[in-house]
Design an enzyme around this catalytic site. Structure first.
Site, mmCIF file in Angstrom:
data_model
loop_
_atom_site.group_PDB
_atom_site.id
_atom_site.type_symbol
_atom_site.label_atom_id
_atom_site.label_comp_id
_atom_site.label_asym_id
_atom_site.label_seq_id
_atom_site.Cartn_x
_atom_site.Cartn_y
_atom_site.Cartn_z
ATOM 1 N N LEU A 146 70.028 19.776 -42.542
ATOM 2 C CA LEU A 146 70.369 21.122 -42.097
ATOM 3 C C LEU A 146 71.810 21.110 -41.603
ATOM 4 C CD1 LEU A 146 67.261 22.147 -39.928
ATOM 5 C CD2 LEU A 146 67.747 22.840 -42.274
ATOM 6 N N ASP A 147 72.441 22.254 -41.692
ATOM 7 C CA ASP A 147 73.781 22.417 -41.147
ATOM 8 C C ASP A 147 73.777 22.054 -39.664
ATOM 9 O OD1 ASP A 147 76.355 23.252 -40.571
ATOM 10 O OD2 ASP A 147 75.901 25.390 -40.704
ATOM 11 N N VAL A 148 74.872 21.515 -39.181
ATOM 12 C CA VAL A 148 74.937 21.008 -37.813
ATOM 13 C C VAL A 148 74.584 22.077 -36.779
ATOM 14 C CG1 VAL A 148 77.421 21.459 -37.568
ATOM 15 C CG2 VAL A 148 76.347 19.655 -36.213
ATOM 16 N N ARG A 256 73.907 31.643 -45.757
ATOM 17 C CA ARG A 256 75.078 32.240 -45.119
ATOM 18 C C ARG A 256 75.931 33.001 -46.135
ATOM 19 N NH1 ARG A 256 77.432 26.989 -42.275
ATOM 20 N NH2 ARG A 256 79.070 28.451 -41.602
#
Length: 336
Positions: A146-148, A256
């Site tokens: 997952l994105d940070v 996003r």
């Protein structure tokens, strides 16, 4: 399929990922993956991984880690099964996995992530019981990323077989991944599929990678499952959309970019046009449910409630009608 059948069972994990999972990923990308090829890949991965598990055999036991709480800034266990476990990844924790796009849902380039690293927590928590948790070549058993700044569920494996078989589920698109996000503007309420193709531009030493809508890019599909229209309780007359989505592909920053392309960037997502707000401390994106078969006989269906920071953000908003209120209250209670 013949090449998959005769794959050397002693190939290392990186080559298994590149050669077998890479073939499956390519066929799945173009909707050409047959059951015969999937079964052949599964058989080859099982043979190879069992050799790896035998060579480093350790007793795989359940841990006695603290119960999950999304109020914590530390990872914790959401679900533990004999060969896999699901981890609560708080925002601010980076996840280092391989470069298979389909296995890296909404990921972020590791070289631009700072702070805490999930693989270090995995090694500390499981390294004594599970050899794979100390093996960087096998990504410490971390199946996807997952994105940070995205919170939610990350699946990890305790054995090489569970790791490779779970990755096979990801690259063959047999995984259900559900997210909730908050966007600027009023997204249309109708359930539908966003399918704008995406192109990823790798970042430089000083710039993070960026993703663009490009008709010549990679196929990407994001399903809009439900939308609630909200507005601020106090202050401006700004409008927002609380959106439940399912990912059908796993391109970098897919949710996003697809939302920004609809004119509704995520709250807090400055990289894609979503201005920061005082009442939202980060990008409002949370991976709340993961469903798959691990490929080793275990069915995974795990949920993760909204963490405290995002709950606090939602409490600044109110629904515009009774239908929107039902969706908002569901999430204010923590669960989708």
């Amino acid at each position: 399929a013949h090449q998959v059948h005769v794959t050397d069972a002693k190939l290392g994990v990186p080559r298994l990922r590149d050669e077998i999972l890479g073939v499956v990923h390519s066929f799945a990308t173009f909707s050409l993956l047959s059951q015969e090829l999937f079964d052949a890949a599964a058989a080859a991965l099982q043979r190879a991984s069992r050799v790896l598990d035998y060579d480093v055999l350790k007793e795989v036991v359940s841990t006695q880690l603290a119960a999950m709480t999304t109020d914590s800034a530390e990872p914790s266990i959401l679900l533990e099964l004999p060969t896999v476990y699901a981890v609560w990844k708080p925002p601010g924790w980076s996840v280092s996995v391989g470069n298979q796009d389909a296995a890296a849902s909404d990921g972020m380039d590791e070289k631009h992530a700072g702070g805490n690293h999930l693989q270090e927590w995995v090694q500390k928590s499981f390294g004594r019981q599970c050899a794979i948790a100390s093996d960087g070549g096998a990504q410490y058993g971390i199946v996807h990323r997952l994105d940070v700044n995205t919170s939610g569920i990350v699946l990890c494996a305790k054995t090489y077989e569970a790791y490779l078989m779970s990755q096979l589920q990801f690259v063959s698109r047999r995984v259900r991944k559900q997210y909730v996000c908050l966007c600027h503007g009023r997204l249309p309420c109708q359930p539908r599929m966003l399918d704008a193709s995406l192109r990823v531009v790798d970042g430089s030493a000083d710039e993070a990678p960026h993703t663009f809508v490009d008709g010549r890019g990679q196929h990407a599909r994001t399903e809009i499952r439900a939308v609630a229209h909200l507005s601020e309780k106090h202050g401006t007359a700004s409008h927002f959309s609380l959106v439940e989505v399912s990912l059908h592909t796993g391109r970098r920053h897919q949710i996003r970019v697809h939302m920004a392309n609809e004119g509704c960037p995520l709250v807090g997502d400055a990289a894609y046009g979503g201005p920061a707000l005082d009442w939202c401390p980060r990008v409002f994106l949370h991976a709340h449910r993961l469903q798959l078969s691990s490929g080793t006989g275990e069915l995974v269906d795990v949920r993760c409630p909204l963490p405290a920071d995002l709950l606090g953000s939602l409490q600044e908003l109110e629904a515009e009608d009774i239908v929107d209120r039902a969706v908002l209250e569901k999430w204010l209670n923590g669960w989708g």
